[in-house]
Scaffold this motif. Structure first.
Motif, PDB file in Angstrom:
ATOM      1  N   PRO A  33       0.935  -1.118   0.316  1.00 45.15           N
ATOM      2  CA  PRO A  33       0.222   0.067  -0.030  1.00 45.15           C
ATOM      3  C   PRO A  33       0.789   1.327   0.273  1.00 45.15           C
ATOM      4  O   PRO A  33       1.421   1.548   1.308  1.00 45.15           O
TER       5      PRO A  33
ATOM      6  N   GLY B 102       1.869   6.711  -3.601  1.00 46.45           N
ATOM      7  CA  GLY B 102       1.979   6.899  -4.766  1.00 46.45           C
ATOM      8  C   GLY B 102       3.353   7.639  -5.167  1.00 46.45           C
ATOM      9  O   GLY B 102       4.104   8.364  -3.594  1.00 46.45           O
TER      10      GLY B 102
ATOM     11  N   HIS C 242       9.063   6.139  -5.562  1.00 48.26           N
ATOM     12  CA  HIS C 242      10.622   6.256  -5.371  1.00 48.26           C
ATOM     13  C   HIS C 242      10.957   5.103  -5.154  1.00 48.26           C
ATOM     14  O   HIS C 242      10.464   3.605  -4.928  1.00 48.26           O
TER      15      HIS C 242
ATOM     16  N   GLY D 175      12.304   4.137  -2.455  1.00 41.96           N
ATOM     17  CA  GLY D 175      12.011   3.243  -1.609  1.00 41.96           C
ATOM     18  C   GLY D 175      10.816   2.552  -1.788  1.00 41.96           C
ATOM     19  O   GLY D 175      10.928   0.827  -0.609  1.00 41.96           O
ATOM     20  N   HIS D 176       9.828   2.743  -2.438  1.00 38.01           N
ATOM     21  CA  HIS D 176       8.790   2.436  -2.568  1.00 38.01           C
ATOM     22  C   HIS D 176       9.039   1.171  -3.266  1.00 38.01           C
ATOM     23  O   HIS D 176       8.303  -0.221  -3.416  1.00 38.01           O
TER      24      HIS D 176
ATOM     25  N   SER E  15      11.940  -0.937  -3.382  1.00 39.10           N
ATOM     26  CA  SER E  15      12.469  -1.861  -2.638  1.00 39.10           C
ATOM     27  C   SER E  15      11.310  -3.112  -1.701  1.00 39.10           C
ATOM     28  O   SER E  15      11.442  -4.212  -1.586  1.00 39.10           O
TER      29      SER E  15
ATOM     30  N   TYR F 153       0.009  16.805  -1.908  1.00 41.77           N
ATOM     31  CA  TYR F 153       0.934  15.745  -2.250  1.00 41.77           C
ATOM     32  C   TYR F 153       1.253  15.736  -3.170  1.00 41.77           C
ATOM     33  O   TYR F 153       0.322  15.902  -4.163  1.00 41.77           O
TER      34      TYR F 153
ATOM     35  N   PHE G 223       5.562  -3.211   4.943  1.00 41.49           N
ATOM     36  CA  PHE G 223       6.144  -1.923   4.684  1.00 41.49           C
ATOM     37  C   PHE G 223       7.519  -1.426   5.230  1.00 41.49           C
ATOM     38  O   PHE G 223       8.546  -2.301   5.168  1.00 41.49           O
ATOM     39  N   GLY G 224       7.382   0.006   5.113  1.00 38.76           N
ATOM     40  CA  GLY G 224       8.942   0.303   4.932  1.00 38.76           C
ATOM     41  C   GLY G 224       9.230   1.121   6.845  1.00 38.76           C
ATOM     42  O   GLY G 224       8.071   1.209   6.967  1.00 38.76           O
TER      43      GLY G 224
ATOM     44  N   ASP H 107       8.497   4.343   8.063  1.00 34.14           N
ATOM     45  CA  ASP H 107       7.752   4.777   9.292  1.00 34.14           C
ATOM     46  C   ASP H 107       7.157   4.072   9.423  1.00 34.14           C
ATOM     47  O   ASP H 107       6.736   3.916   9.974  1.00 34.14           O
TER      48      ASP H 107
ATOM     49  N   GLN I  84       4.493   3.645  12.304  1.00 37.07           N
ATOM     50  CA  GLN I  84       3.462   3.587  11.704  1.00 37.07           C
ATOM     51  C   GLN I  84       3.153   2.171  11.620  1.00 37.07           C
ATOM     52  O   GLN I  84       2.147   1.058  11.573  1.00 37.07           O
TER      53      GLN I  84
ATOM     54  N   PRO J 261      14.290  -2.464   5.508  1.00 35.32           N
ATOM     55  CA  PRO J 261      14.753  -0.902   5.693  1.00 35.32           C
ATOM     56  C   PRO J 261      14.883   0.515   4.925  1.00 35.32           C
ATOM     57  O   PRO J 261      13.932  -0.175   4.279  1.00 35.32           O
ATOM     58  N   ILE J 262      14.839   0.979   6.022  1.00 37.33           N
ATOM     59  CA  ILE J 262      14.990   2.888   4.902  1.00 37.33           C
ATOM     60  C   ILE J 262      15.743   2.735   3.629  1.00 37.33           C
ATOM     61  O   ILE J 262      17.055   2.111   4.142  1.00 37.33           O
ATOM     62  N   ILE J 263      15.102   2.824   2.758  1.00 39.68           N
ATOM     63  CA  ILE J 263      16.402   3.065   1.283  1.00 39.68           C
ATOM     64  C   ILE J 263      16.648   4.534   1.414  1.00 39.68           C
ATOM     65  O   ILE J 263      15.962   5.579   1.654  1.00 39.68           O
TER      66      ILE J 263
ATOM     67  N   ALA K 273      17.283  10.078   3.980  1.00 40.45           N
ATOM     68  CA  ALA K 273      15.886   8.822   3.556  1.00 40.45           C
ATOM     69  C   ALA K 273      14.759   9.752   2.611  1.00 40.45           C
ATOM     70  O   ALA K 273      14.626  10.181   2.659  1.00 40.45           O
ATOM     71  N   MET K 274      14.654   8.410   1.487  1.00 43.31           N
ATOM     72  CA  MET K 274      13.849   8.853   0.727  1.00 43.31           C
ATOM     73  C   MET K 274      12.285   8.855   1.498  1.00 43.31           C
ATOM     74  O   MET K 274      11.806   8.364   1.852  1.00 43.31           O
TER      75      MET K 274
HETATM   76  P1  AMP Z   1       3.793   6.255   1.487  1.00 43.36           P
HETATM   77  O1  AMP Z   1       3.547   6.318  -0.198  1.00 43.36           O
HETATM   78  O2  AMP Z   1       4.763   7.899   1.758  1.00 43.36           O
HETATM   79  O3  AMP Z   1       2.700   5.769   2.140  1.00 43.36           O
HETATM   80  O4  AMP Z   1       5.048   5.178   2.043  1.00 43.36           O
HETATM   81  C1  AMP Z   1       4.113   3.769   1.682  1.00 43.36           C
HETATM   82  C2  AMP Z   1       4.824   3.056   2.035  1.00 43.36           C
HETATM   83  O5  AMP Z   1       6.595   3.037   1.495  1.00 43.36           O
HETATM   84  C3  AMP Z   1       5.281   2.862   3.270  1.00 43.36           C
HETATM   85  O6  AMP Z   1       5.339   1.475   4.005  1.00 43.36           O
HETATM   86  C4  AMP Z   1       5.742   3.864   3.602  1.00 43.36           C
HETATM   87  O7  AMP Z   1       7.186   2.986   5.098  1.00 43.36           O
HETATM   88  C5  AMP Z   1       7.380   3.132   2.509  1.00 43.36           C
HETATM   89  N1  AMP Z   1       8.285   4.201   2.710  1.00 43.36           N
HETATM   90  C6  AMP Z   1       8.782   5.411   2.081  1.00 43.36           C
HETATM   91  N2  AMP Z   1       9.332   5.497   2.332  1.00 43.36           N
HETATM   92  C7  AMP Z   1      10.404   4.770   2.563  1.00 43.36           C
HETATM   93  C8  AMP Z   1      12.038   4.476   2.104  1.00 43.36           C
HETATM   94  N3  AMP Z   1      13.016   5.296   1.905  1.00 43.36           N
HETATM   95  N4  AMP Z   1      12.570   3.580   2.465  1.00 43.36           N
HETATM   96  C9  AMP Z   1      11.548   1.562   2.385  1.00 43.36           C
HETATM   97  N5  AMP Z   1      10.245   2.570   2.788  1.00 43.36           N
HETATM   98  C10 AMP Z   1       9.726   3.542   2.633  1.00 43.36           C
END
Ligand code: AMP
Length: 277
Positions: A19, A22, A25, A27-28, A30, A62, A137-138, A141, A144, A165-167, A174-175
């Motif tokens: 989920p 949008g 990047h 992070g998504h 990965s 957004y 999930f990342g 957050d 979250q 992990p955080i990308i 952090a992205m």
């Molecule tokens: P968002 O679109 O910001 O709601 O994020 C969607 C999912 O991508 C969430 O589970 C976030 O934690 C994850 N996410 C966002 N940024 C990163 C990142 N830099 N590294 C890893 N996961 C991420």
């Protein structure tokens, strides 16, 4: 969407679900790559969920780029993209919300009242629609993820939650989809977040176990940047998110969590203090 997912389940296919809001990047990506390995059917949702935004937050502005997101999704091997509208998710007379107590208190919960209620409500609804075997999930957050794990366990939702992990950008930031809001000066100063995490985790590796000393170290680094406004800097138990009195290498995992504003942009970052940065 619900019919397609049901048919896939009946055919015995495992469903992996990512989920998002949008503006995709790395992070998504990965999460999508891991989902591709874990599920026969990979589903991405893109929904800028109005119920998780406060009245003075950035719902209207957004960042959105559906065309690009769809191309990125296709490239990542996504089988289905779910693009609900607010009207589909919250039709007239909508009145049901999921509230998680405990882990939603403090940190982002203190600064964004109602935020997690919006997140858990939409994620619970998405889980019911998609019925995934695994959802990704990342750790970006961090709170979250803890809240979603709590909800999934408490409500006996039959889905495995995977945290990844955080990308980061090459320079450590952090992205985040919200990084596009940053001016060049803010972008430069935003490096203080990853720097602060780096400083604190290095101090722990060198034997500093005092929470106040570590918080002071991280705070001083952020305060060096004139544009930075600290929302919170806290050290918590990674599992319970309860405040920690001291770092104990043998015991609870400690995580340092930051939320810092640059102008209107609020950035999050975190790191396990017992792990090198
Ligand atoms: P968002 O679109 O910001 O709601 O994020 C969607 C999912 O991508 C969430 O589970 C976030 O934690 C994850 N996410 C966002 N940024 C990163 C990142 N830099 N590294 C890893 N996961 C991420």
């Amino acid at each position: 969407m619900q019919q397609r997912c049901l048919a896939a389940r009946r055919a015995g296919q495992t469903i992996a679900f990512v989920p998002t809001m949008g503006y995709l990047h790395e992070g998504h990506l990965s999460l999508l790559r891991s989902g591709r390995e874990r599920g026969e059917l990979l589903i991405l949702s893109i929904f800028v969920n109005p119920t998780q935004f406060g009245p003075n937050e950035d719902l209207a502005s957004y960042p959105r780029d559906l065309e690009r997101d769809l191309a990125v999704a296709a490239e990542a091997g996504v089988d289905l993209v779910f693009l609900p509208t607010p009207e589909i998710m919250y039709p007239p007379h909508y009145a049901t919300y999921v509230t998680v107590e405990g882990v939603t208190e403090g940190l982002c919960g203190a600064n964004r009242p109602g935020h997690f209620r919006g997140v858990t409500t939409v994620v619970c609804k998405l889980f019911n629609i998609v019925q995934p075997d695994v959802a990704l999930f990342g750790q970006k957050d961090f709170q979250q993820l803890a809240v979603i794990r709590r909800m999934t366990s408490d409500l006996n939702l039959p889905v495995e939650i995977v945290g990844l992990p955080i990308i980061r950008e090459a320079d450590g930031l952090a992205m985040s989809s919200r990084n596009v809001y940053l001016s060049a000066r803010e972008r430069q100063q935003a490096l203080a977040l990853s720097d602060a995490l780096h400083l604190a985790s290095t101090a722990v590796q060198q034997g500093e176990m005092n929470v106040q000393a570590l918080l002071a170290l991280a705070t001083r680094r952020i305060e060096q940047e004139p544009l930075a406004v600290i929302d919170y800097i806290e050290i918590r138990d990674a599992l319970t998110l309860q405040p920690l009195q001291k770092i104990d290498q043998a015991g609870a995992e400690a995580v340092l969590l930051l939320a810092v504003k640059f102008g209107k942009t609020r950035l999050l970052d975190n790191h396990y203090l017992t792990q090198p940065f």
